[in-house]
Design a protein around this motif. Structure first.
Motif, PDB file in Angstrom:
ATOM      1  N   CYS A   1       0.838  -1.212   0.000  1.00  0.00           N
ATOM      2  CA  CYS A   1       0.000   0.000   0.000  1.00  0.00           C
ATOM      3  C   CYS A   1       0.868   1.256   0.000  1.00  0.00           C
ATOM      4  N   GLY A   2       1.872   1.265   0.865  1.00  0.00           N
ATOM      5  CA  GLY A   2       2.654   2.475   1.058  1.00  0.00           C
ATOM      6  C   GLY A   2       3.587   2.798  -0.092  1.00  0.00           C
TER       7      GLY A   2
ATOM      8  N   SER B   1      -2.001   5.013  -3.828  1.00  0.00           N
ATOM      9  CA  SER B   1      -1.016   5.768  -3.046  1.00  0.00           C
ATOM     10  C   SER B   1      -0.084   6.547  -3.970  1.00  0.00           C
TER      11      SER B   1
ATOM     12  N   THR C   1      -1.911   9.499  -5.349  1.00  0.00           N
ATOM     13  CA  THR C   1      -2.235  10.450  -4.281  1.00  0.00           C
ATOM     14  C   THR C   1      -0.984  11.214  -3.863  1.00  0.00           C
TER      15      THR C   1
ATOM     16  N   ARG D   1      -8.567  10.547  -1.802  1.00  0.00           N
ATOM     17  CA  ARG D   1      -7.269  10.224  -1.207  1.00  0.00           C
ATOM     18  C   ARG D   1      -7.325   9.068  -0.193  1.00  0.00           C
ATOM     19  N   GLU D   2      -7.037   9.375   1.084  1.00  0.00           N
ATOM     20  CA  GLU D   2      -6.916   8.311   2.094  1.00  0.00           C
ATOM     21  C   GLU D   2      -8.244   7.598   2.343  1.00  0.00           C
TER      22      GLU D   2
ATOM     23  N   CYS E   1      -8.347   4.271   0.771  1.00  0.00           N
ATOM     24  CA  CYS E   1      -7.616   3.242   1.526  1.00  0.00           C
ATOM     25  C   CYS E   1      -8.414   2.804   2.761  1.00  0.00           C
TER      26      CYS E   1
ATOM     27  N   THR F   1      -2.721   9.314   6.164  1.00  0.00           N
ATOM     28  CA  THR F   1      -4.071   8.893   6.559  1.00  0.00           C
ATOM     29  C   THR F   1      -4.497   9.578   7.857  1.00  0.00           C
TER      30      THR F   1
ATOM     31  N   ILE G   1      -0.861   2.693   6.255  1.00  0.00           N
ATOM     32  CA  ILE G   1      -0.493   2.070   4.978  1.00  0.00           C
ATOM     33  C   ILE G   1       1.010   1.773   4.908  1.00  0.00           C
TER      34      ILE G   1
ATOM     35  N   CYS H   1       3.685   3.571   5.068  1.00  0.00           N
ATOM     36  CA  CYS H   1       4.494   4.403   4.162  1.00  0.00           C
ATOM     37  C   CYS H   1       5.782   4.870   4.833  1.00  0.00           C
TER      38      CYS H   1
END
Ligand code: SF4
Ligand code: SF4
Length: 479
Positions: free
Chosen positions: A120-121, A127, A130, A223-224, A227, A290, A303, A305
């Protein structure tokens, strides 16, 4: 937007309502708070940005690369041909696609068990886009504090100029994304001029428009939330975690009690005064895309990141404290228990993955670049000529799945003296041909009403490209 109130009807609530004689409502929808992500530099952000730029570059460039006179990757839906570099695949080979999807799923399971949500990150398109949109926002509207100030101030010429510019750039990126995506299905070297001169097919405009809006909304506005609320992976990934999975974690033992202190205080002095290492600066929250506080523990919104790791490391550097108050670690390590990287579950996923990748590679490598169907003409059982020959008619379909043109030799076996009225079929690369051939045999060779025979085609230029098809030959017995 008007919120929908919902009533809590638990027994306790019902008792309360009965006691009070009134209905109690409870808001089930929290209003979204806009997240102003603060930009941060650091090792993991360098890694993430390199992955992001690399993936974006690959996405935008791949449709422009040609192999011969066709795009290297081209999902040609009208012709039902899927060109992937040097191979052309057909719907009959969808079993390969199914295997590929299963391999991807196992790959994701393996990565998740090993290192949580790094997919995800670092690599998820949601992502990646975004982060690109946020990066552009930062360039146009300024850093976090400036953006908050800009949003809170009344509409001025400057605000209007910056906001309009940002949305125009976002829309251009979204359009480039939409057009590139459609370019995987329609050769992009034709699509782009056609779009510019309004010569493109109506469906091309529709899909380019659809993916433009989709990208703009997802990366610019939602955006978030994609997720957190829409992505199914976010919901089930936690069941794949175990106590040895690498997760982004705040070291509570080291960080608490958190609190502000004089910058001049050394690490040892701060410890002696009862401070933990967290100075409660909130930087880890401000950089989080997030909007969560990792100090509250592992949350499904995270996520992975690692922006909070880079943020906290920069704070630790400034304070002269050791890095790693927030870090990739495991639950076992946080509790000072041994961590087992190579554990049965991980080895199981890895073994399954290796077996499937090997089987897939073998299947693709060993795949016969030829498809051949032979069907006996059903409306005409057989024909008997004046000189006593018996013939059957067959409908052949030959599909050349190779990148080269082929001429195939046709032959028949299974009955002595079989002859064909046609001995070769030429099929250009990637194309198919339908042919009707007549197979004939002397009537004396017929010993029963139906004989099993085999029709064979073999490439003249490569005898390993050869296929047999079993069929039947019908005739009448001579009395
Ligand atoms: S960045 Fe580090 S020091 Fe600052 S609040 Fe977060 S955990 Fe504490
Ligand atoms: S908590 Fe840290 S790793 Fe998780 S999403 Fe926020 S910044 Fe990224």
């Amino acid at each position: 937007m008007e919120k929908i109130p919902s009533k809590d009807v638990t027994p306790r609530q019902a008792d309360h309502q009965a006691a009070q004689g009134e209905a109690v409502t409870q808001e089930m929808y929290a209003q979204r708070k806009h997240i102003y992500v603060r930009e941060i530099k650091g090792f993991f952000q360098k890694l993430r940005r390199s992955a992001n730029w690399g993936l974006m570059l690959a996405f935008f460039l791949l449709p422009w690369i040609n192999i011969g006179d066709r795009p290297a990757i081209w999902f040609d839906l009208p012709s039902r041909e899927f060109h992937i570099f040097f191979g052309t695949f057909y719907p009959q080979e969808f079993v390969l696609l199914s295997w590929l999807l299963i391999i991807c799923a196992f790959g994701l399971f393996f990565i998740t068990v090993f290192a949580g949500r790094v997919w995800c990150g670092y690599t998820c398109p949601q992502s990646v886009w975004t982060f690109l949109f946020i990066w552009l926002e930062h360039r146009i509207e300024g850093p976090r504090n400036k953006r908050i100030k800009l949003d809170n101030q009344p509409l001025t010429g400057e605000k209007l100029r910056r906001k309009t510019f940002k949305h125009v750039i976002w829309l251009l990126i979204a359009f480039a994304t939409g057009a590139t995506f459609v370019g995987y299905f329609t050769p992009i070297r034709d699509l782009m001029p056609d779009l510019a001169t309004l010569q493109a097919h109506g469906w091309s405009y529709f899909w380019v428009g659809f993916f433009t809006v989709f990208t703009y909304l997802n990366a610019g506005w939602l955006r978030e939330q994609v997720c957190i609320y829409m992505c199914p992976y976010a919901r089930f990934q936690s069941v794949m975690f175990d106590r040895d999975t690498l997760i982004v974690s705040y070291d509570e033992n080291r960080g608490e009690p958190r609190g502000r202190r004089k910058r001049s205080l050394s690490h040892e002095e701060a410890r002696a005064e009862g401070h933990g290492d967290c100075i409660d600066c909130d930087l880890c929250v401000q950089v989080c895309p997030t909007g969560i506080d990792i100090r509250d523990g592992l949350q499904y919104e995270c996520i992975s990141c690692a922006a909070c790791i880079d943020a906290c490391d920069s704070v630790m550097d400034k304070m002269g404290y050791p890095r790693g108050l927030i870090r990739y670690t495991t639950e076992n390590a946080l509790e000072s228990k041994p961590t087992h990287i190579l554990r049965p579950r991980l080895i199981g996923y890895l073994a399954a993955l290796l077996v499937m990748v090997s089987a897939f590679a073998w299947a693709v490598n060993d795949r016969m670049p030829l498809n051949f169907e032979a069907e006996r003409e059903r409306n005409d059982l057989y024909q008997v000529t004046r000189d006593g020959q018996i013939s059957n008619v067959y409908n052949l379909m030959v599909r050349n799945l190779d990148q080269r043109d082929h001429t195939y030799q046709l032959s028949a076996s299974g009955l002595d003296g079989l002859t064909l009225d046609q001995h070769s079929i030429s099929v250009p690369a990637g194309e198919s041909r339908s042919e009707v051939v007549t197979v004939t045999v002397d009537g004396d060779a017929i010993q029963q009403p139906s004989h099993d025979i085999v029709l064979t085609i073999e490439s003249e230029r490569d005898d390993s490209i050869r296929l047999d098809r079993d069929t039947r030959f019908i005739g009448e017995l001579r009395r």
